[in-house]
Write a protein that holds these residues in place. Structure first.
Motif, PDB file in Angstrom:
ATOM      1  N   SER A 162       0.839  -1.190   0.000  1.00 61.31           N
ATOM      2  CA  SER A 162       0.000   0.000   0.000  1.00 61.31           C
ATOM      3  C   SER A 162       0.875   1.242   0.000  1.00 61.31           C
ATOM      4  N   ASP A 164       1.171   5.181   1.111  1.00 58.17           N
ATOM      5  CA  ASP A 164       0.658   6.224   1.990  1.00 58.17           C
ATOM      6  C   ASP A 164       1.078   7.574   1.421  1.00 58.17           C
ATOM      7  N   THR A 259      -3.514   5.148   0.851  1.00 54.74           N
ATOM      8  CA  THR A 259      -3.978   5.833   2.052  1.00 54.74           C
ATOM      9  C   THR A 259      -3.448   7.262   2.009  1.00 54.74           C
ATOM     10  N   ASP A 261      -2.328  10.591   4.562  1.00 58.67           N
ATOM     11  CA  ASP A 261      -2.022  11.062   5.909  1.00 58.67           C
ATOM     12  C   ASP A 261      -1.516  12.492   5.776  1.00 58.67           C
ATOM     13  N   THR A 277       5.023   6.998   0.988  1.00 57.90           N
ATOM     14  CA  THR A 277       5.775   5.936   1.634  1.00 57.90           C
ATOM     15  C   THR A 277       5.139   4.617   1.241  1.00 57.90           C
TER      16      THR A 277
END
Lengths: 380, 230
Positions: A162, A164, A259, A261, A277
């Motif tokens: 995944s 980020d 995702t 953040d 990341t």
């Protein structure tokens, strides 16, 4: 300590990589480079050591505390061992390849050395492989770096990867709009680094920062939450860019796990825009990171827009499935060299007898599953 | 290479989830929240004679480990546990970058403070310090605290009973957790400076939060609700 034990001791954070791991790492690097090259990223190879002021100038200054240094007895200038390769690629792009048409796509792989590992990741020397896309400021370029990194990890057999996506420029835009002094801004930064809402108590803008922390998570939901937060105009611009990048990744790679953040900042010391990341299920540490920065800003000028990604070979190899080991065959004395050559061409690993010792025993001792004797293959 | 690539994990597979809890005082305050959040450990968890360290729960994929408070942070930072409960004293001491502390549970309230013998307070002038010797369980926090005002702190690391140090000549000052102040008083010590207010946080491993966002954010929300209700 015995003499032999004393000689085996290595400095903290450094290690010998033995069979089969050394070969697995080399294979993985060449597979990654293959993926990078297939997307038009041409390989460059900078030196291990450079003049400190050019390696660690401009955006590189943030890497200064991580770098080993030594005095060059020839030029009597201070040299630094590379703590990261992105800085070197940016230097090459700005100087020797400054006249090449843009966008410039470069790939690299090599070892880096850092003064200290962390308790969690004690390695001081590790392999990096990566790409840099220099001279384009588009969201498409950001998305390309993300997609190619994910493709590289998939080529190594990694699953559950995944990405980020983060915006290290967002929080500074908010603190600047609030007019926070350095000490207050640092207190906000410390609290956000640990997503520690309790530490935000009493700080200006605490409500906004709390909302930013809570807006983290799966990309689509996170972007919707972020859009609902009342942010200063500069922060809105950053956010719109992030939305564009997510859309640009999604179009050709709808299945990639994303995702968002908005408050993550650590490790993005020289970055100037959307960063990311790479994680994988089952890996406790990040597999790689990348993002937007200004290439060549160490030369006093503004530099040019660039985006890159670096993969960390040590953490990747810890979780990558091992490739199947090649079949090893022991060649009894007097084997026809042409026959042995044919076997190698078929993918066998051949181990030749050097003396008349019992071939059966030797084959087992040297880890060969097969034996070639009198022209025929025996499985052991 | 082929095996894991060919058999992708189903999206709803329940990967193991480990919750790390600290032994002792905080555990008693934390368990009502854990139970209210819907995680019920097996019966042996409440048996003081049990030598088990890892306990099953009513969720097949969730287990609880019970370790020392400093070790909670270490287990979660390394990803051996995904969730944990730790005081911000522990978090400040280690400052692990791989830890997030998204929720203040409001339990385990106390403060981290500098204390010294009562008779010393009268004559001591902190402005003249260049270095101090301090007995503490928190050498990193202590050094950082004193460095901020230009004082070098030489720390003697103890794991408990810091209050003994001044009387026995180990060091003149201590840095320790203080809740009522009764232990300090009983040992002739006076709190001279507060370093930080301490409460326990719900902590979560960074990589786990990134790779299992919905699941872990769900647990954080669940704990947020029960902590608010408590």
């Amino acid at each position: 300590m015995t003499d032999a034990a004393a000689r085996a001791l290595l400095p903290a954070g450094l290690r010998d990589i033995l069979p089969p791991d050394a070969a697995i790492e080399a294979g993985a690097v060449s597979k990654l480079m293959g993926v990078f090259e297939s997307h038009g990223y041409q390989r460059v190879k900078p030196p291990l050591i450079e003049f400190e002021e050019s390696l660690l100038g401009g955006g590189g200054a943030a890497m200064g505390p991580h770098s080993f240094r030594l005095m060059d007895p020839v030029s009597r200038r201070m040299l630094a061992l590379r703590p990261d390769m992105t800085l070197q690629i940016a230097r090459i792009a700005a100087t020797r390849l400054g006249h090449e048409p843009r966008p410039l796509r470069l790939g690299y792989a090599g070892q880096v050395l850092r003064v200290a590992g962390s308790q969690l990741r004690p390695e001081r020397q590790f392999g990096q492989a990566g790409i840099e896309l220099i001279g384009s400021d588009s969201a498409q370029a950001d998305a390309e770096a993300v997609r190619i990194a994910a493709e590289g990890l998939a080529a190594l057999g990694l699953t559950g990867v995944s990405v980020d996506l983060t915006l290290p420029t967002l929080v500074p835009a908010v603190t600047a709009a609030l007019g926070l002094a350095d000490a207050k801004a640092q207190a906000v930064r410390d609290a956000l680094d640990h997503k520690d809402e309790a530490r935000l108590k009493g700080l200006p803008g605490a409500e906004t920062f709390r909302a930013l922390i809570k807006a983290g998570g799966a990309a689509d939901a996170a972007l919707a939450k972020l859009a609902a937060i009342d942010l200063p105009p500069l922060a809105k611009v950053e956010l719109e860019r992030l939305q564009a990048v997510v859309a640009a990744i999604r179009a050709p790679a709808p299945d990639l796990e994303l995702t968002v953040d908005a408050v993550e900042n650590r490790g993005f010391e020289y970055h100037s825009g959307v960063t990311f990341t790479l994680f994988a299920k089952g890996a406790s540490f990040e597999l790689g990171r990348g993002g937007r920065y200004r290439a060549g800003d160490g030369n006093g000028g503004p530099g040019e827009p660039a985006v890159g990604v670096t993969l960390f070979m040590d953490t990747i190899l810890r979780i990558a499935p091992a490739p199947p080991a090649a079949r090893r065959i022991y060649l009894a004395p007097g084997t026809d060299p042409a026959k042995a050559g044919l076997l190698r061409a078929e993918g066998w690993v051949t181990v030749a007898a050097l003396d008349g010792a019992d071939p059966q025993d030797q084959a087992k001792r040297l880890g060969c599953g097969h034996l070639l004797i009198n022209g025929s293959i025996h499985s052991l | 290479m082929s095996q894991s690539a060919d058999t992708p994990m189903p999206a709803n597979a329940n990967e193991p989830l480990v919750l790390a809890l600290p032994k002792g005082r905080i555990l008693e305050e934390a368990m009502p929240l854990v139970r209210a959040a819907g995680i019920l450990p097996e019966a042996e968890f409440d048996d003081p004679d049990s030598r088990k360290l890892r306990f099953a729960t009513n969720h097949a994929h969730i287990s609880i480990i019970r370790v020392r408070s400093f070790d909670v942070a270490t287990f979660v930072a390394f990803g051996a546990a995904q969730l944990g409960v730790a005081g911000n004293d522990v978090l400040m001491e280690f400052d692990y970058p791989e830890l997030y502390a998204p929720l203040d549970l409001g339990i385990g309230q106390c403060r981290l403070a500098v204390a010294e013998p009562a008779e010393m307070v009268a004559t001591d002038d902190p402005r003249r310090w260049s270095h101090v010797t301090v007995a503490t369980k928190y050498p990193t926090i202590t050094q950082r605290h004193f460095a901020r005002r230009g004082v070098q702190a030489e720390c003697i690391k103890l794991n408990g009973a810091m209050e003994l140090a001044p009387a026995l000549g180990l060091s003149r000052r201590i840095v320790d957790l203080v809740s009522s102040g009764a232990t300090l008083k009983a040992n002739g010590l006076v709190e001279v400076e507060e370093i930080a207010q301490i409460t326990s946080r719900l902590i979560v491993n960074r990589a786990a939060l990134k790779t299992r966002p919905a699941e872990l954010a769900g647990w954080i929300e669940r704990f947020r609700e029960v902590a608010r209700a408590a």
